[in-house]
Every structure is written in C-alpha cells, then in structure tokens.
Design an enzyme around this catalytic site. Structure first.
Site, PDB file in Angstrom:
ATOM      1  N   GLY A  21     -87.813 -23.244  -0.126  1.00 61.20           N
ATOM      2  CA  GLY A  21     -88.921 -23.752  -0.943  1.00 61.20           C
ATOM      3  C   GLY A  21     -90.083 -22.799  -0.759  1.00 61.20           C
ATOM      4  O   GLY A  21     -90.135 -22.053   0.212  1.00 61.20           O
ATOM      5  N   LYS A  22     -91.007 -22.831  -1.709  1.00 59.71           N
ATOM      6  CA  LYS A  22     -92.152 -21.934  -1.517  1.00 59.71           C
ATOM      7  C   LYS A  22     -93.412 -22.793  -1.395  1.00 59.71           C
ATOM      8  O   LYS A  22     -93.558 -23.809  -2.083  1.00 59.71           O
ATOM      9  CB  LYS A  22     -92.262 -20.911  -2.640  1.00 59.71           C
ATOM     10  CG  LYS A  22     -92.321 -21.459  -4.019  1.00 59.71           C
ATOM     11  CD  LYS A  22     -92.172 -20.321  -5.032  1.00 59.71           C
ATOM     12  CE  LYS A  22     -92.292 -20.796  -6.449  1.00 59.71           C
ATOM     13  NZ  LYS A  22     -91.637 -22.071  -6.721  1.00 59.71           N
ATOM     14  N   LYS A  24     -97.855 -23.028  -0.717  1.00 60.04           N
ATOM     15  CA  LYS A  24     -99.108 -22.349  -1.040  1.00 60.04           C
ATOM     16  C   LYS A  24     -99.398 -21.342   0.065  1.00 60.04           C
ATOM     17  O   LYS A  24    -100.016 -20.325  -0.124  1.00 60.04           O
ATOM     18  CB  LYS A  24    -100.214 -23.415  -1.078  1.00 60.04           C
ATOM     19  CG  LYS A  24    -101.461 -23.018  -1.783  1.00 60.04           C
ATOM     20  CD  LYS A  24    -102.331 -24.277  -1.950  1.00 60.04           C
ATOM     21  CE  LYS A  24    -103.791 -23.934  -2.162  1.00 60.04           C
ATOM     22  NZ  LYS A  24    -104.616 -25.119  -1.946  1.00 60.04           N
ATOM     23  N   PHE A  25     -98.896 -21.665   1.283  1.00 59.08           N
ATOM     24  CA  PHE A  25     -99.241 -20.829   2.447  1.00 59.08           C
ATOM     25  C   PHE A  25     -98.061 -20.005   2.909  1.00 59.08           C
ATOM     26  O   PHE A  25     -98.098 -19.416   3.961  1.00 59.08           O
ATOM     27  CB  PHE A  25     -99.713 -21.740   3.589  1.00 59.08           C
ATOM     28  CG  PHE A  25    -100.919 -22.544   3.204  1.00 59.08           C
ATOM     29  CD1 PHE A  25    -100.771 -23.851   2.778  1.00 59.08           C
ATOM     30  CD2 PHE A  25    -102.175 -21.979   3.203  1.00 59.08           C
ATOM     31  CE1 PHE A  25    -101.862 -24.583   2.388  1.00 59.08           C
ATOM     32  CE2 PHE A  25    -103.277 -22.708   2.804  1.00 59.08           C
ATOM     33  CZ  PHE A  25    -103.121 -24.017   2.396  1.00 59.08           C
ATOM     34  N   GLY A  26     -96.969 -20.039   2.168  1.00 56.93           N
ATOM     35  CA  GLY A  26     -95.813 -19.246   2.590  1.00 56.93           C
ATOM     36  C   GLY A  26     -94.526 -19.963   2.229  1.00 56.93           C
ATOM     37  O   GLY A  26     -94.537 -21.073   1.701  1.00 56.93           O
ATOM     38  N   ARG A  27     -93.411 -19.337   2.526  1.00 58.68           N
ATOM     39  CA  ARG A  27     -92.107 -19.888   2.131  1.00 58.68           C
ATOM     40  C   ARG A  27     -91.362 -20.469   3.321  1.00 58.68           C
ATOM     41  O   ARG A  27     -91.722 -20.240   4.466  1.00 58.68           O
ATOM     42  CB  ARG A  27     -91.247 -18.758   1.541  1.00 58.68           C
ATOM     43  CG  ARG A  27     -91.641 -18.351   0.128  1.00 58.68           C
ATOM     44  CD  ARG A  27     -90.928 -17.061  -0.253  1.00 58.68           C
ATOM     45  NE  ARG A  27     -91.206 -16.685  -1.626  1.00 58.68           N
ATOM     46  CZ  ARG A  27     -90.378 -16.909  -2.633  1.00 58.68           C
ATOM     47  NH1 ARG A  27     -89.202 -17.484  -2.401  1.00 58.68           N
ATOM     48  NH2 ARG A  27     -90.685 -16.554  -3.867  1.00 58.68           N
ATOM     49  N   VAL A  28     -90.323 -21.230   3.014  1.00 54.75           N
ATOM     50  CA  VAL A  28     -89.435 -21.765   4.049  1.00 54.75           C
ATOM     51  C   VAL A  28     -88.047 -21.154   3.822  1.00 54.75           C
ATOM     52  O   VAL A  28     -87.578 -21.148   2.681  1.00 54.75           O
ATOM     53  CB  VAL A  28     -89.327 -23.304   3.942  1.00 54.75           C
ATOM     54  CG1 VAL A  28     -88.520 -23.852   5.111  1.00 54.75           C
ATOM     55  CG2 VAL A  28     -90.713 -23.936   3.931  1.00 54.75           C
ATOM     56  N   LYS A  43     -90.452 -21.694   8.596  1.00 59.75           N
ATOM     57  CA  LYS A  43     -91.587 -21.717   7.660  1.00 59.75           C
ATOM     58  C   LYS A  43     -92.493 -20.543   8.014  1.00 59.75           C
ATOM     59  O   LYS A  43     -92.923 -20.412   9.172  1.00 59.75           O
ATOM     60  CB  LYS A  43     -92.373 -23.020   7.829  1.00 59.75           C
ATOM     61  CG  LYS A  43     -93.748 -22.996   7.165  1.00 59.75           C
ATOM     62  CD  LYS A  43     -93.746 -23.640   5.820  1.00 59.75           C
ATOM     63  CE  LYS A  43     -95.105 -23.489   5.141  1.00 59.75           C
ATOM     64  NZ  LYS A  43     -95.291 -24.415   4.041  1.00 59.75           N
ATOM     65  N   ASP A 137    -100.190 -38.802   5.619  1.00 62.34           N
ATOM     66  CA  ASP A 137    -100.224 -38.279   4.236  1.00 62.34           C
ATOM     67  C   ASP A 137     -98.832 -38.286   3.635  1.00 62.34           C
ATOM     68  O   ASP A 137     -98.344 -37.299   3.102  1.00 62.34           O
ATOM     69  CB  ASP A 137    -100.809 -36.853   4.253  1.00 62.34           C
ATOM     70  CG  ASP A 137    -100.813 -36.224   2.869  1.00 62.34           C
ATOM     71  OD1 ASP A 137    -100.781 -34.980   2.771  1.00 62.34           O
ATOM     72  OD2 ASP A 137    -100.805 -36.983   1.881  1.00 62.34           O
TER      73      ASP A 137
HETATM   74  O1  LIG Z   1     -88.672 -25.997   2.067  1.00 61.70           O
HETATM   75  C1  LIG Z   1     -88.781 -26.926   1.283  1.00 61.70           C
HETATM   76  O2  LIG Z   1     -89.554 -26.972   0.305  1.00 61.70           O
HETATM   77  C2  LIG Z   1     -87.951 -28.092   1.522  1.00 61.70           C
HETATM   78  N1  LIG Z   1     -86.954 -27.998   2.576  1.00 61.70           N
HETATM   79  N2  LIG Z   1     -85.646 -28.119   2.276  1.00 61.70           N
HETATM   80  C3  LIG Z   1     -84.941 -28.242   3.405  1.00 61.70           C
HETATM   81  C4  LIG Z   1     -85.834 -28.183   4.483  1.00 61.70           C
HETATM   82  N3  LIG Z   1     -85.639 -28.292   5.824  1.00 61.70           N
HETATM   83  C5  LIG Z   1     -86.713 -28.214   6.611  1.00 61.70           C
HETATM   84  N4  LIG Z   1     -87.987 -27.999   6.154  1.00 61.70           N
HETATM   85  C6  LIG Z   1     -88.191 -27.881   4.831  1.00 61.70           C
HETATM   86  N5  LIG Z   1     -89.444 -27.609   4.382  1.00 61.70           N
HETATM   87  C7  LIG Z   1     -90.557 -27.442   5.291  1.00 61.70           C
HETATM   88  C8  LIG Z   1     -91.142 -28.814   5.656  1.00 61.70           C
HETATM   89  C9  LIG Z   1     -92.294 -28.659   6.592  1.00 61.70           C
HETATM   90  C10 LIG Z   1     -92.448 -29.300   7.791  1.00 61.70           C
HETATM   91  N6  LIG Z   1     -93.593 -29.011   8.435  1.00 61.70           N
HETATM   92  C11 LIG Z   1     -94.353 -28.151   7.785  1.00 61.70           C
HETATM   93  N7  LIG Z   1     -95.586 -27.736   8.287  1.00 61.70           N
HETATM   94  C12 LIG Z   1     -96.422 -26.921   7.581  1.00 61.70           C
HETATM   95  O3  LIG Z   1     -96.143 -26.445   6.495  1.00 61.70           O
HETATM   96  N8  LIG Z   1     -97.618 -26.700   8.227  1.00 61.70           N
HETATM   97  C13 LIG Z   1     -98.667 -25.975   7.709  1.00 61.70           C
HETATM   98  C14 LIG Z   1     -98.513 -24.973   6.747  1.00 61.70           C
HETATM   99  C15 LIG Z   1     -99.658 -24.297   6.318  1.00 61.70           C
HETATM  100  C16 LIG Z   1    -100.923 -24.620   6.795  1.00 61.70           C
HETATM  101  C17 LIG Z   1    -101.026 -25.639   7.751  1.00 61.70           C
HETATM  102 CL1  LIG Z   1    -102.583 -26.100   8.324  1.00 61.70          CL
HETATM  103  C18 LIG Z   1     -99.930 -26.308   8.189  1.00 61.70           C
HETATM  104  S1  LIG Z   1     -93.655 -27.666   6.314  1.00 61.70           S
HETATM  105  C19 LIG Z   1     -87.102 -27.999   3.946  1.00 61.70           C
END
Ligand SMILES: O=C(O)Cn1ncc2ncnc(NCCc3cnc(NC(=O)Nc4cccc(Cl)c4)s3)c21
Length: 270
Positions: A21-22, A24-28, A43, A137
């Site tokens: 997934g993508k 706003k702050f980067g991809r996974v 991530k 949230d």
């Molecule tokens: O990737 C997908 O769209 C869906 N996907 N599909 C399968 C899958 N398996 C695991 N994880 C996924 N997605 C990541 C979920 C997250 C959990 N925790 C996060 N934390 C975070 O982004 N923190 C963060 C970022 C930027 C700034 C700040 Cl302040 C905090 S993201 C998955």
C-alpha cells in the site's frame, strides 16, 4: 517474529518484496527477514515528511505504545530502524489486507461476520484501555485481516492512505464522537462510540452520519441523527446495540464489557 527485539536492525537484514500500500508518508512493502525467513510488512517513512509535518512526537509515541502492545487483534510493531533519509517500521504482516476492501466487495457484512469483527475490536480496545491507550482513531482503513481473517487494529499510525482509496478518505469526520468533533476533552468512551459507528457500517455498508458535506456530517453527529434504513433487514438486537453506543453523553455509552455480554454478540459469536 524477529527473536531479539533489542537487536539493531538494518536494511541488510531484509529482502523487500511487492508494495502492499502507499501512504502519504511512505509505502508498505511485503518483506522477508533474511536469516529467519520471517515475513513482515515494512513501512518506509521519509524523514523529510516527518520533519515537514512535525510528527516526531507522534511517531515516537506510536513506537512506545505499539512495541508494548501484544494482543491477537492488535497489529504488532516488532521494531524499527532508520538510515539517512528514512525510518522503517517492522510490522506484523496482515495477509488478508484491509477489512474495508472486503466491506466494499460485499457491500455489507452478514450479522454473524459483523458481530465477530465487533467482538474482536471490542476485545482489542479493552486491552488497549487496560494499557491506558485510548482513541485509536479507528476506521475501516485501519482495520486489517490476517491470513485467517482475524481482525487486527493497525491504526497507530498517521493516516495511511491505502491503495483502494475511499471517497471520504482524508479527514473524514464519520467516525469521530461528538466530544471529538467539538474538540472537547475526550476519554476512553470515544472508542465505544466508534464501535457503534463501525457496527452500523458493517451492517448497512455506510457510516450512520454520512453526508455530502463535512458540515452536514458534523451536524448529524452532534444531533446523533441516527436512522435505520428498512433494507438491508437488520435484527432488533443489532439496532439495540448500536443505539446503546451512539449516545451523545459519553458516560451513558455501553461499556466494552457490556458489549461482550450483549445478546447480539452472544447469539452470533459463541
Ligand atoms: O499497506 C497497506 O496499505 C495495507 N497492508 N496490507 C497488509 C498489511 N500488513 C501490515 N501492515 C499494512 N499496512 C501498514 C499498517 C500500519 C500499521 N502501523 C502504521 N504506522 C504508521 O504508519 N505510523 C506512522 C506513519 C507516518 C507518520 C507517523 Cl507520525 C506515524 S501503518 C498492511
């Protein structure tokens, strides 16, 4: 999961696979830890984005919170590391992807499936509240499914813009309790409200206070303008649970414990 959480991880420890997934702050990315072969979701967050939006404290708080949480319905954060430009979160991989993609496919869920998800979400929230973690949230984009279809709260991050974009994606008010949208001090009960919103959305396919303009959604939330369409045909018990959660006075919302004892949950989950 990677054995020694204190270990200093680096990119060399991982083989990066397809993007999941993508944000706003980067991809996974689907990723494998080389030595153990363990599959994780990595991530990648760009430091300049964190600087630009001044999110250091939020990201740090997330890492403290998430590394201390361990519950079958909370997505694990195993650890993290960084290099020059990026911060990497080593996350549990949720093979089933986003719950809400399933919701869109089937328009609305069966009462049994909805009750199973609500029970898992309630148990995850009860665990989080025990650890003094509130207001996660919660919204469908932040609910993931593992390989067995078990719900995982993955909402400790900032808004993760998922691939299957939602029309009300960013800044949606739909899931926020009245005291939240009024920017009042909020307590644990905001999560109880959100369980009610999600229960409604699982059963009817749309959140209860959805409206074209945010101002109308705001007004509908403040009025608790709740109405149940005649189709799909939803049981009285389900409506009863939703009505006991979508209550303006946060002290009068059904507790998480009482949700687990509600007839609709007992009937559909045990
Ligand atoms: O990737 C997908 O769209 C869906 N996907 N599909 C399968 C899958 N398996 C695991 N994880 C996924 N997605 C990541 C979920 C997250 C959990 N925790 C996060 N934390 C975070 O982004 N923190 C963060 C970022 C930027 C700034 C700040 Cl302040 C905090 S993201 C998955």
């Amino acid at each position: 999961p990677p054995k020694n959480p204190k270990k200093q991880w680096s990119l060399n420890d991982f083989e990066i696979g397809k993007p999941l997934g993508k944000g706003k702050f980067g991809r996974v990315y689907l990723t494998r830890e080389v030595k153990s072969g363990f599959i994780v979701a990595l991530k990648v967050i760009f430091k300049e984005q964190i600087e630009k939006y001044r999110l250091h404290h939020q990201l740090r708080r997330e890492m403290e919170i998430q590394t201390s949480l361990c519950h079958p319905n909370v997505l694990r954060l195993y650890g993290w590391f960084h290099d020059e430009q990026r911060i990497y979160l080593i996350l549990e991989y949720a093979h089933g992807g986003e719950l809400y993609r399933e919701l869109r496919k089937t328009r609305h869920l069966s009462e049994k499936q909805a009750a199973i998800y609500i029970a898992s979400l309630t148990q995850a929230l009860a665990y989080c509240h025990e650890k003094h973690v509130i207001h996660r949230d919660i919204k469908p984009e932040n609910l993931l499914l593992d390989h067995e279809g078990r719900l995982k709260i993955a909402d400790f991050g900032w808004s993760v813009q998922s691939r299957s974009k939602r029309h009300t994606m960013c800044g949606t008010l739909d899931y926020l309790a009245p005291e939240m949208v009024e920017n009042k001090a909020h307590d644990y009960a905001v999560d109880n409200w959100t369980v009610g919103i999600l229960c409604y959305e699982f059963l009817y396919g749309v959140p209860p206070f959805e409206a074209e303009r945010q101002t109308d959604t705001f007004r509908r939330i403040m009025k608790v303008d709740l109405c149940f369409p005649s189709t799909p045909d939803v049981s009285g018990e389900a409506k009863n649970l939703i009505s006991q959660l979508l209550v303006k006075d946060s002290s009068k919302r059904l507790s998480l414990q009482k949700i687990m004892e509600h007839p609709w949950i007992i009937k559909n989950v045990t």
